[in-house]
Design a protein around this motif. Structure first.
Motif, mmCIF file in Angstrom:
data_model
loop_
_atom_site.group_PDB
_atom_site.id
_atom_site.type_symbol
_atom_site.label_atom_id
_atom_site.label_comp_id
_atom_site.label_asym_id
_atom_site.label_seq_id
_atom_site.Cartn_x
_atom_site.Cartn_y
_atom_site.Cartn_z
ATOM 1 N N HIS A 145 -26.214 60.348 -16.262
ATOM 2 C CA HIS A 145 -25.705 61.107 -17.292
ATOM 3 C C HIS A 145 -26.559 62.356 -17.489
ATOM 4 O O HIS A 145 -27.214 62.572 -18.612
ATOM 5 C CB HIS A 145 -25.559 60.527 -18.750
ATOM 6 C CG HIS A 145 -24.926 61.167 -19.699
ATOM 7 N ND1 HIS A 145 -25.569 62.025 -20.757
ATOM 8 C CD2 HIS A 145 -23.759 61.070 -20.173
ATOM 9 C CE1 HIS A 145 -24.890 62.439 -21.231
ATOM 10 N NE2 HIS A 145 -23.493 61.841 -21.306
ATOM 11 N N SER A 146 -26.831 63.128 -16.373
ATOM 12 C CA SER A 146 -27.638 64.241 -16.401
ATOM 13 C C SER A 146 -27.534 65.164 -14.966
ATOM 14 O O SER A 146 -26.976 64.596 -14.149
ATOM 15 C CB SER A 146 -29.187 63.933 -16.659
ATOM 16 O OG SER A 146 -29.584 63.145 -15.257
ATOM 17 N N VAL A 147 -28.019 66.357 -15.249
ATOM 18 C CA VAL A 147 -28.012 67.059 -13.911
ATOM 19 C C VAL A 147 -29.298 66.634 -13.238
ATOM 20 O O VAL A 147 -29.630 66.780 -12.093
ATOM 21 C CB VAL A 147 -27.907 68.627 -14.146
ATOM 22 C CG1 VAL A 147 -28.799 69.177 -14.978
ATOM 23 C CG2 VAL A 147 -27.880 69.509 -12.715
ATOM 24 N N GLY A 148 -30.353 66.631 -13.969
ATOM 25 C CA GLY A 148 -31.766 66.254 -13.349
ATOM 26 C C GLY A 148 -31.774 64.956 -12.924
ATOM 27 O O GLY A 148 -31.188 63.858 -13.577
ATOM 28 N N LEU B 66 -22.846 71.648 -17.542
ATOM 29 C CA LEU B 66 -23.615 71.809 -18.574
ATOM 30 C C LEU B 66 -24.591 72.862 -18.497
ATOM 31 O O LEU B 66 -25.544 73.241 -19.521
ATOM 32 C CB LEU B 66 -24.727 70.626 -18.743
ATOM 33 C CG LEU B 66 -25.434 70.232 -17.520
ATOM 34 C CD1 LEU B 66 -26.434 71.204 -16.903
ATOM 35 C CD2 LEU B 66 -26.191 68.751 -17.817
ATOM 36 N N ARG C 202 -37.880 70.268 -18.159
ATOM 37 C CA ARG C 202 -38.470 69.033 -18.256
ATOM 38 C C ARG C 202 -39.592 69.044 -18.978
ATOM 39 O O ARG C 202 -40.481 70.003 -18.441
ATOM 40 C CB ARG C 202 -38.568 68.328 -17.185
ATOM 41 C CG ARG C 202 -37.378 67.612 -16.448
ATOM 42 C CD ARG C 202 -36.816 66.329 -17.210
ATOM 43 N NE ARG C 202 -35.726 65.872 -16.680
ATOM 44 C CZ ARG C 202 -34.232 66.116 -17.111
ATOM 45 N NH1 ARG C 202 -34.307 67.118 -17.899
ATOM 46 N NH2 ARG C 202 -33.155 65.648 -16.591
ATOM 47 N N HIS D 240 -34.431 67.262 -27.166
ATOM 48 C CA HIS D 240 -33.724 67.473 -25.793
ATOM 49 C C HIS D 240 -32.165 67.412 -26.009
ATOM 50 O O HIS D 240 -31.516 66.201 -25.741
ATOM 51 C CB HIS D 240 -34.246 65.952 -24.934
ATOM 52 C CG HIS D 240 -33.843 66.112 -23.459
ATOM 53 N ND1 HIS D 240 -35.048 65.641 -22.576
ATOM 54 C CD2 HIS D 240 -33.047 66.734 -22.912
ATOM 55 C CE1 HIS D 240 -34.542 65.816 -21.524
ATOM 56 N NE2 HIS D 240 -33.289 66.573 -21.461
HETATM 57 C C1 DGY Z 1 -30.060 66.949 -17.987
HETATM 58 O O1 DGY Z 1 -28.953 66.976 -17.718
HETATM 59 O O2 DGY Z 1 -30.987 66.837 -16.989
HETATM 60 C C2 DGY Z 1 -30.586 66.788 -19.278
HETATM 61 O O3 DGY Z 1 -31.665 67.488 -19.358
HETATM 62 C C3 DGY Z 1 -30.445 65.462 -19.762
HETATM 63 O O4 DGY Z 1 -31.384 64.721 -19.425
#
Ligand code: DGY
Length: 318
Positions: A73-76, A99, A237, A285
């Motif tokens: 549930h993130s792009v990272g 996002l 981050r 965040h």
């Molecule tokens: C992402 O999508 O990487 C946000 O920072 C959530 O961790």
């Protein structure tokens, strides 16, 4: 097919999982699941939807090598040992693209909030400190025509740059590992060395991934190379800046201000001195936290999970 969900995702995603006959077991406690609990919970599952900062490291992957797919549930994906996942043939999916606008909005919001000391002044009202009208204390700085330096000009950085150009005609310089020719053409961004980025930027906004190379990249030595009037923004981050050094740089007025949507560690403790500084704005965040974006992320997660469970390659595979 069975999937463990380590937090919550938008309802549209839960509905679509049901429509695809994916049976979900969901972590329902308010606290983040521990590494041991996550391993135990995944034992009888085919896939994992990982919400939050779960470490998908070699130990986890070895203990859960039966998993077909992990949808983040993130792009990272800095928390994932990609090499180990590849060795074990576990597919990893993320949520890029959808996002970018919301996260850039968060960077823009922080930049503007810092420049006008907005969070600090809001607190003054709450503390009953709004007294007489006074023309000189707590002055902000204007952003019009100031130089924006993007560290990591990808999709999110590009959205941030476009907002800054549109709102304040800010010239854009950037530093990346490799040049972004499209962005150079589209918005006239100028590639510069890291040293030039530090020396020339009035605002530096960080949009790069956390890697061993970028860990602690913004440290005291680096802050000292920035303008004393500059603003540092990080929505990527927390590990990319050294928080102790950033605190010192702000206390000693080595830089002018900072806006953070990511801290190190997370969550930030409520007695952190950064929270009481006038030129600092901090958010917990929330980069991508809009209805529209979280719905879109949930729908990508379903696409990744369903494809992975079928043994297909993922539409958004890392
Ligand atoms: C992402 O999508 O990487 C946000 O920072 C959530 O961790």
């Amino acid at each position: 097919m069975k999937v463990f969900l380590s937090g919550n995702i938008a309802q549209v995603g839960l509905n679509e999982l049901e429509e695809n006959n994916v049976s979900i077991t969901q972590w329902s406690e308010k606290r983040q699941i521990t590494a041991e609990e996550l391993i135990a919970a995944c034992q009888d599952q085919d896939g994992l939807i990982s919400v939050g900062p779960n470490k998908i490291d070699a130990a986890f992957l070895q203990a859960c090598k039966h998993l077909k797919v992990i949808a983040l549930h993130s792009v990272g994906y800095d928390q994932v040992d990609l090499e180990e996942a590849k060795k074990l043939n576990i597919k990893i999916g993320n949520t890029p693209g959808v996002l970018s606008g919301a996260t850039a909005d968060t960077a823009f919001l922080l930049m503007l909030a810092v420049s006008r000391k907005a969070f600090y002044l809001h607190k003054k009202i709450i503390n009953g400190e709004w007294k007489n009208y006074e023309p000189t204390p707590d002055l902000g700085i204007e952003l019009n025509g100031k130089t924006l330096g993007i560290f990591g000009l990808g999709k999110i950085g590009l959205e941030m740059a476009k907002k800054c150009i549109g709102a304040y005609q800010m010239p854009v310089i950037y530093h990346n590992r490799s040049r972004n020719n499209e962005a150079e053409k589209e918005i006239g961004a100028k590639y510069v060395s890291f040293e030039e980025l530090l020396a020339q930027s009035d605002v530096i906004s960080v949009h790069t991934a956390l890697t061993p190379e970028t860990k602690d990249q913004f440290n005291l030595n680096v802050f000292k190379q920035m303008k004393s009037t500059s603003i540092f923004i990080n929505t990527a981050r927390g590990g990319i800046h050294n928080e102790e050094d950033l605190t010192k740089a702000l206390e000693e007025k080595i830089i002018w201000g900072a806006g953070l949507d990511v801290t190190n560690p997370e969550p930030m403790q409520k007695d952190n001195v950064l929270l009481n500084m006038d030129n600092v704005a901090i958010l917990p965040h929330i980069g991508s936290a809009t209805e529209e974006t979280r719905n879109a992320m949930a729908q990508i997660i379903v696409k990744n999970i369903v494809a992975g469970l079928k043994g297909d390659s993922l539409p958004y595979q890392v």
